[in-house]
Write a protein that holds these residues in place. Structure first.
Motif, PDB file in Angstrom:
ATOM      1  N   ILE A 112      -4.868  -0.435   6.160  1.00 40.10           N
ATOM      2  CA  ILE A 112      -6.312  -0.686   6.074  1.00 40.10           C
ATOM      3  C   ILE A 112      -6.809   0.175   4.919  1.00 40.10           C
ATOM      4  CG2 ILE A 112      -8.577  -0.477   7.214  1.00 40.10           C
ATOM      5  CD1 ILE A 112      -7.125  -0.482   9.918  1.00 40.10           C
ATOM      6  N   GLY A 113      -7.707  -0.390   4.119  1.00 43.43           N
ATOM      7  CA  GLY A 113      -8.249   0.398   3.012  1.00 43.43           C
ATOM      8  C   GLY A 113      -9.765   0.328   2.993  1.00 43.43           C
ATOM      9  N   MET A 148     -10.245  -0.560  -2.667  1.00 42.04           N
ATOM     10  CA  MET A 148      -9.221  -1.598  -2.833  1.00 42.04           C
ATOM     11  C   MET A 148      -9.602  -2.592  -3.923  1.00 42.04           C
ATOM     12  SD  MET A 148      -6.762  -0.667  -1.203  1.00 42.04           S
ATOM     13  CE  MET A 148      -5.758  -2.064  -1.697  1.00 42.04           C
ATOM     14  N   GLY A 151       0.822  -1.214   0.000  1.00 45.41           N
ATOM     15  CA  GLY A 151       0.000   0.000   0.000  1.00 45.41           C
ATOM     16  C   GLY A 151       0.849   1.253   0.000  1.00 45.41           C
ATOM     17  N   GLU A 163     -10.878  -3.274   4.142  1.00 40.08           N
ATOM     18  CA  GLU A 163     -10.007  -4.337   3.647  1.00 40.08           C
ATOM     19  C   GLU A 163      -8.673  -4.240   4.388  1.00 40.08           C
ATOM     20  OE1 GLU A 163      -7.046  -6.486   1.407  1.00 40.08           O
ATOM     21  OE2 GLU A 163      -7.015  -4.435   2.150  1.00 40.08           O
ATOM     22  N   ALA A 164      -8.141  -5.377   4.766  1.00 39.37           N
ATOM     23  CA  ALA A 164      -6.788  -5.427   5.331  1.00 39.37           C
ATOM     24  C   ALA A 164      -6.195  -6.782   5.003  1.00 39.37           C
ATOM     25  CB  ALA A 164      -6.819  -5.229   6.844  1.00 39.37           C
ATOM     26  N   ARG A 189      -8.900  -0.879  -7.131  1.00 37.32           N
ATOM     27  CA  ARG A 189      -7.452  -0.718  -7.340  1.00 37.32           C
ATOM     28  C   ARG A 189      -6.833  -2.042  -7.780  1.00 37.32           C
ATOM     29  NH1 ARG A 189      -4.283   2.192  -2.558  1.00 37.32           N
ATOM     30  NH2 ARG A 189      -3.045   0.376  -2.027  1.00 37.32           N
ATOM     31  N   ARG A 190      -7.390  -3.142  -7.291  1.00 34.36           N
ATOM     32  CA  ARG A 190      -6.860  -4.464  -7.659  1.00 34.36           C
ATOM     33  C   ARG A 190      -7.465  -4.996  -8.943  1.00 34.36           C
ATOM     34  NH1 ARG A 190      -7.351  -6.422  -1.459  1.00 34.36           N
ATOM     35  NH2 ARG A 190      -5.295  -5.706  -0.831  1.00 34.36           N
ATOM     36  N   GLY A 215      -5.775  -8.497   2.460  1.00 36.54           N
ATOM     37  CA  GLY A 215      -6.491  -9.400   1.556  1.00 36.54           C
ATOM     38  C   GLY A 215      -7.841  -9.879   2.076  1.00 36.54           C
TER      39      GLY A 215
HETATM   40  O1  F6P Z   1      -2.890  -4.093  -0.712  1.00 44.32           O
HETATM   41  C1  F6P Z   1      -2.187  -3.989   0.476  1.00 44.32           C
HETATM   42  C2  F6P Z   1      -2.859  -3.059   1.468  1.00 44.32           C
HETATM   43  O2  F6P Z   1      -2.119  -3.054   2.676  1.00 44.32           O
HETATM   44  C3  F6P Z   1      -4.305  -3.375   1.752  1.00 44.32           C
HETATM   45  O3  F6P Z   1      -4.472  -4.478   2.590  1.00 44.32           O
HETATM   46  C4  F6P Z   1      -4.828  -2.072   2.291  1.00 44.32           C
HETATM   47  O4  F6P Z   1      -6.219  -1.980   2.186  1.00 44.32           O
HETATM   48  C5  F6P Z   1      -4.131  -1.100   1.372  1.00 44.32           C
HETATM   49  O5  F6P Z   1      -2.917  -1.722   0.963  1.00 44.32           O
HETATM   50  C6  F6P Z   1      -3.894   0.259   1.927  1.00 44.32           C
HETATM   51  O6  F6P Z   1      -3.292   1.018   0.927  1.00 44.32           O
HETATM   52  P1  F6P Z   1      -3.064   2.569   1.023  1.00 44.32           P
HETATM   53  O7  F6P Z   1      -2.150   2.805   2.158  1.00 44.32           O
HETATM   54  O8  F6P Z   1      -2.472   2.936  -0.299  1.00 44.32           O
HETATM   55  O9  F6P Z   1      -4.413   3.202   1.233  1.00 44.32           O
END
Ligand code: F6P
Length: 254
Positions: free
Chosen positions: A156-157, A162, A65, A184-185, A165-166, A187
Protein backbone atom coordinates in the motif's frame (compact mmCIF):
# COMPACT_ATOMS: atom_id res chain seq x y z
CA UNK A 1 11.73 -6.51 29.15
CA UNK A 2 11.36 -8.84 26.20
CA UNK A 3 8.07 -10.34 27.43
CA UNK A 4 6.51 -6.98 28.13
CA UNK A 5 7.55 -5.80 24.68
CA UNK A 6 5.94 -8.80 23.07
CA UNK A 7 2.73 -8.28 24.97
CA UNK A 8 3.01 -4.59 24.13
CA UNK A 9 2.82 -5.47 20.45
CA UNK A 10 -0.03 -7.87 21.11
CA UNK A 11 -2.01 -5.01 22.58
CA UNK A 12 -1.06 -2.83 19.62
CA UNK A 13 -2.05 -5.58 17.19
CA UNK A 14 -5.44 -6.01 18.86
CA UNK A 15 -6.03 -2.26 18.85
CA UNK A 16 -5.09 -2.12 15.19
CA UNK A 17 -7.41 -5.00 14.32
CA UNK A 18 -10.27 -3.19 16.03
CA UNK A 19 -9.49 0.19 14.53
CA UNK A 20 -9.17 -1.15 10.97
CA UNK A 21 -11.78 -3.85 11.43
CA UNK A 22 -9.56 -6.65 10.14
CA UNK A 23 -9.12 -10.27 11.02
CA UNK A 24 -5.45 -10.08 11.91
CA UNK A 25 -2.65 -7.55 12.25
CA UNK A 26 1.04 -8.27 12.72
CA UNK A 27 3.26 -5.46 13.98
CA UNK A 28 7.07 -5.37 13.97
CA UNK A 29 9.29 -2.94 15.86
CA UNK A 30 10.41 0.37 14.38
CA UNK A 31 9.57 2.76 11.55
CA UNK A 32 10.37 1.73 7.99
CA UNK A 33 10.40 5.39 6.92
CA UNK A 34 13.71 5.79 8.74
CA UNK A 35 15.32 2.40 8.46
CA UNK A 36 15.30 -0.08 5.58
CA UNK A 37 16.02 -2.84 8.07
CA UNK A 38 12.47 -2.48 9.36
CA UNK A 39 11.16 -3.42 5.91
CA UNK A 40 13.18 -6.60 6.20
CA UNK A 41 11.62 -7.28 9.62
CA UNK A 42 8.22 -6.83 7.98
CA UNK A 43 9.47 -9.25 5.35
CA UNK A 44 10.47 -11.84 7.93
CA UNK A 45 7.02 -11.57 9.50
CA UNK A 46 5.45 -12.09 6.07
CA UNK A 47 7.67 -15.10 5.35
CA UNK A 48 6.83 -16.59 8.77
CA UNK A 49 3.17 -16.05 8.05
CA UNK A 50 3.41 -17.91 4.74
CA UNK A 51 5.25 -20.71 6.46
CA UNK A 52 2.58 -20.93 9.16
CA UNK A 53 -0.10 -21.15 6.49
CA UNK A 54 1.80 -24.04 4.95
CA UNK A 55 1.70 -22.15 1.72
CA UNK A 56 3.31 -25.04 -0.15
CA UNK A 57 1.54 -25.96 -3.31
CA UNK A 58 -0.31 -22.67 -3.38
CA UNK A 59 -0.32 -19.88 -5.91
CA UNK A 60 0.77 -16.56 -4.47
CA UNK A 61 0.16 -13.33 -6.39
CA UNK A 62 2.51 -10.49 -5.49
CA UNK A 63 2.68 -6.76 -6.25
CA UNK A 64 5.78 -4.58 -6.58
CA UNK A 65 7.36 -1.91 -4.41
CA UNK A 66 10.34 -1.60 -2.11
CA UNK A 67 8.58 -3.27 0.83
CA UNK A 68 7.73 -6.32 -1.26
CA UNK A 69 11.30 -6.40 -2.59
CA UNK A 70 12.47 -6.53 1.05
CA UNK A 71 10.02 -9.36 1.73
CA UNK A 72 11.54 -11.32 -1.16
CA UNK A 73 15.08 -10.64 0.05
CA UNK A 74 14.57 -12.37 3.40
CA UNK A 75 12.58 -15.39 2.26
CA UNK A 76 13.97 -18.87 2.94
CA UNK A 77 12.82 -22.26 1.64
CA UNK A 78 9.47 -23.50 2.92
CA UNK A 79 9.30 -27.00 4.32
CA UNK A 80 8.63 -29.53 1.55
CA UNK A 81 9.94 -26.79 -0.67
CA UNK A 82 9.44 -26.68 -4.36
CA UNK A 83 5.83 -26.33 -5.11
CA UNK A 84 4.83 -22.71 -4.45
CA UNK A 85 4.00 -20.72 -7.56
CA UNK A 86 4.60 -16.95 -7.48
CA UNK A 87 2.86 -14.75 -10.03
CA UNK A 88 2.90 -10.97 -10.44
CA UNK A 89 -0.49 -9.59 -9.41
CA UNK A 90 -0.55 -6.88 -12.09
CA UNK A 91 1.43 -5.74 -15.08
CA UNK A 92 4.25 -3.21 -14.69
CA UNK A 93 3.03 -0.05 -13.05
CA UNK A 94 5.90 2.34 -13.26
CA UNK A 95 8.36 0.75 -10.86
CA UNK A 96 12.12 0.43 -11.22
CA UNK A 97 13.27 -3.04 -12.24
CA UNK A 98 14.27 -4.06 -8.72
CA UNK A 99 10.84 -3.15 -7.35
CA UNK A 100 8.80 -4.64 -10.18
CA UNK A 101 6.50 -7.54 -9.43
CA UNK A 102 8.18 -9.62 -12.17
CA UNK A 103 11.58 -9.28 -10.50
CA UNK A 104 10.13 -9.92 -7.06
CA UNK A 105 8.31 -13.16 -7.98
CA UNK A 106 11.49 -14.49 -9.57
CA UNK A 107 13.43 -13.73 -6.37
CA UNK A 108 10.76 -15.27 -4.13
CA UNK A 109 10.72 -18.41 -6.23
CA UNK A 110 14.51 -18.64 -6.19
CA UNK A 111 14.71 -18.21 -2.42
CA UNK A 112 11.95 -20.68 -1.60
CA UNK A 113 12.78 -23.21 -4.34
CA UNK A 114 9.44 -22.46 -5.89
CA UNK A 115 8.27 -21.59 -9.36
CA UNK A 116 7.16 -18.34 -10.99
CA UNK A 117 5.50 -16.82 -14.02
CA UNK A 118 6.10 -13.43 -15.56
CA UNK A 119 3.63 -10.97 -16.92
CA UNK A 120 5.06 -9.09 -19.88
CA UNK A 121 2.98 -6.00 -20.40
CA UNK A 122 4.19 -2.58 -21.46
CA UNK A 123 3.47 0.28 -19.17
CA UNK A 124 1.39 2.37 -19.62
CA UNK A 125 -0.96 0.46 -21.87
CA UNK A 126 -3.28 2.09 -24.41
CA UNK A 127 -6.91 0.96 -24.45
CA UNK A 128 -6.37 -0.64 -27.84
CA UNK A 129 -3.32 -2.69 -26.90
CA UNK A 130 -4.94 -3.58 -23.59
CA UNK A 131 -7.86 -5.18 -25.40
CA UNK A 132 -5.51 -6.97 -27.79
CA UNK A 133 -3.23 -8.28 -25.06
CA UNK A 134 -6.16 -9.60 -23.06
CA UNK A 135 -6.74 -12.01 -25.93
CA UNK A 136 -3.15 -13.32 -25.99
CA UNK A 137 -3.13 -16.95 -24.82
CA UNK A 138 0.11 -16.56 -22.85
CA UNK A 139 -1.32 -13.52 -21.05
CA UNK A 140 -4.62 -15.31 -20.45
CA UNK A 141 -2.78 -18.20 -18.86
CA UNK A 142 -1.09 -15.92 -16.34
CA UNK A 143 -4.22 -13.88 -15.63
CA UNK A 144 -6.09 -17.11 -14.90
CA UNK A 145 -3.39 -18.07 -12.41
CA UNK A 146 -3.61 -14.65 -10.81
CA UNK A 147 -7.36 -14.83 -10.51
CA UNK A 148 -7.25 -18.26 -8.95
CA UNK A 149 -4.42 -17.36 -6.54
CA UNK A 150 -4.71 -18.71 -3.00
CA UNK A 151 -2.92 -15.76 -1.45
CA UNK A 152 -2.27 -12.18 -2.56
CA UNK A 153 0.56 -10.20 -1.02
CA UNK A 154 0.30 -6.54 -1.86
CA UNK A 155 1.81 -3.23 -0.84
CA UNK A 156 0.00 0.00 0.00
CA UNK A 157 1.38 3.43 -0.80
CA UNK A 158 0.53 7.06 -0.27
CA UNK A 159 -1.44 8.17 -3.34
CA UNK A 160 0.58 11.20 -4.41
CA UNK A 161 3.90 9.60 -3.53
CA UNK A 162 3.01 6.73 -5.85
CA UNK A 163 1.69 8.95 -8.63
CA UNK A 164 4.96 10.93 -8.55
CA UNK A 165 7.11 7.81 -8.35
CA UNK A 166 5.34 6.56 -11.48
CA UNK A 167 5.98 9.86 -13.22
CA UNK A 168 2.25 10.26 -13.80
CA UNK A 169 1.02 13.11 -15.99
CA UNK A 170 0.21 16.46 -14.42
CA UNK A 171 -3.35 15.89 -15.48
CA UNK A 172 -3.58 12.70 -13.44
CA UNK A 173 -1.88 14.26 -10.45
CA UNK A 174 -4.36 17.17 -10.55
CA UNK A 175 -7.22 14.69 -10.79
CA UNK A 176 -5.93 12.74 -7.79
CA UNK A 177 -5.63 15.96 -5.79
CA UNK A 178 -9.13 17.07 -6.75
CA UNK A 179 -10.50 13.68 -5.76
CA UNK A 180 -8.54 13.75 -2.47
CA UNK A 181 -6.79 10.48 -3.23
CA UNK A 182 -5.06 9.16 -0.11
CA UNK A 183 -3.89 5.64 -0.83
CA UNK A 184 -2.83 3.38 -3.67
CA UNK A 185 -2.72 -0.40 -3.96
CA UNK A 186 -2.17 -2.60 -7.06
CA UNK A 187 -2.79 0.31 -9.41
CA UNK A 188 -5.97 1.58 -7.75
CA UNK A 189 -6.13 4.96 -6.03
CA UNK A 190 -8.57 5.47 -3.12
CA UNK A 191 -9.91 8.48 -1.20
CA UNK A 192 -10.12 8.60 2.61
CA UNK A 193 -13.37 6.63 2.55
CA UNK A 194 -11.72 3.87 0.55
CA UNK A 195 -13.63 4.64 -2.68
CA UNK A 196 -11.74 4.12 -5.96
CA UNK A 197 -10.93 7.48 -7.55
CA UNK A 198 -8.61 6.25 -10.30
CA UNK A 199 -7.35 2.98 -11.69
CA UNK A 200 -4.21 2.32 -13.75
CA UNK A 201 -5.10 0.40 -16.88
CA UNK A 202 -3.09 -2.78 -16.77
CA UNK A 203 -3.52 -6.52 -16.89
CA UNK A 204 -3.87 -8.64 -13.77
CA UNK A 205 -5.81 -8.58 -10.54
CA UNK A 206 -8.86 -6.32 -10.39
CA UNK A 207 -10.42 -5.12 -7.18
CA UNK A 208 -13.45 -7.35 -7.63
CA UNK A 209 -11.18 -10.42 -7.91
CA UNK A 210 -10.03 -9.98 -4.31
CA UNK A 211 -13.29 -11.46 -3.05
CA UNK A 212 -12.48 -14.86 -4.51
CA UNK A 213 -8.94 -14.99 -3.13
CA UNK A 214 -8.63 -16.97 0.06
CA UNK A 215 -6.21 -14.63 1.86
CA UNK A 216 -5.40 -11.05 0.98
CA UNK A 217 -2.34 -9.83 2.84
CA UNK A 218 -1.45 -6.12 2.84
CA UNK A 219 2.16 -5.33 3.67
CA UNK A 220 3.02 -1.70 4.42
CA UNK A 221 4.80 0.18 7.17
CA UNK A 222 6.19 3.60 8.08
CA UNK A 223 4.51 6.47 9.87
CA UNK A 224 4.10 8.30 6.56
CA UNK A 225 1.72 5.58 5.35
CA UNK A 226 -0.67 5.72 8.32
CA UNK A 227 -3.41 7.66 6.54
CA UNK A 228 -2.99 5.60 3.38
CA UNK A 229 -3.37 2.34 5.30
CA UNK A 230 -6.46 3.64 7.12
CA UNK A 231 -8.01 4.82 3.86
CA UNK A 232 -7.37 1.50 2.14
CA UNK A 233 -8.93 -0.49 4.98
CA UNK A 234 -12.01 1.71 5.13
CA UNK A 235 -13.71 -0.70 2.81
CA UNK A 236 -12.05 -3.77 4.27
CA UNK A 237 -10.24 -5.23 1.30
CA UNK A 238 -7.54 -7.32 2.99
CA UNK A 239 -7.73 -9.96 5.72
CA UNK A 240 -4.34 -9.35 7.21
CA UNK A 241 -2.06 -6.34 7.63
CA UNK A 242 1.65 -6.71 8.29
CA UNK A 243 3.03 -3.36 9.39
CA UNK A 244 5.42 -1.62 11.77
CA UNK A 245 5.08 0.01 15.15
CA UNK A 246 5.26 3.59 13.85
CA UNK A 247 2.45 3.11 11.34
CA UNK A 248 0.38 1.13 13.87
CA UNK A 249 0.66 3.82 16.56
CA UNK A 250 -0.14 6.62 14.13
CA UNK A 251 -3.19 4.74 12.83
CA UNK A 252 -4.52 4.12 16.32
CA UNK A 253 -4.06 7.75 17.35
CA UNK A 254 -5.49 9.24 14.13
O1 F6P B 1 3.71 -0.18 -7.46
C1 F6P B 1 3.46 -1.34 -6.74
C2 F6P B 1 3.09 -1.06 -5.30
O2 F6P B 1 2.80 -2.29 -4.65
C3 F6P B 1 1.95 -0.10 -5.11
O3 F6P B 1 0.70 -0.66 -5.38
C4 F6P B 1 2.15 0.38 -3.70
O4 F6P B 1 1.51 1.60 -3.46
C5 F6P B 1 3.65 0.52 -3.67
O5 F6P B 1 4.17 -0.43 -4.60
C6 F6P B 1 4.29 0.37 -2.33
O6 F6P B 1 5.65 0.58 -2.50
P1 F6P B 1 6.67 0.72 -1.30
O7 F6P B 1 6.65 -0.55 -0.56
O8 F6P B 1 7.97 1.01 -1.97
O9 F6P B 1 6.20 1.88 -0.47
Amino acid sequence: VFISEISGFRVLETQLQEKLNIEQAIVVRGNSDNLDLVKQEIGKAAAAYLRSRQANGQTIAVTGGTTMAAVASVMTPFENAGSCLFVPARGGIGEKVESQANTIVAEMAKRTNGDYRMLYVPDPLSEQSYQTMLKEPSIQEVTELIRSADIILHGIGDALTMANRRKSSEKLIDHLKEQHAVSEAFGYYFNSKGDVVHKVRTIGIQLEDLKSVNKVVAIAGGKSKAQAITSYFNQGKADLLITDEAAAKAIIHE
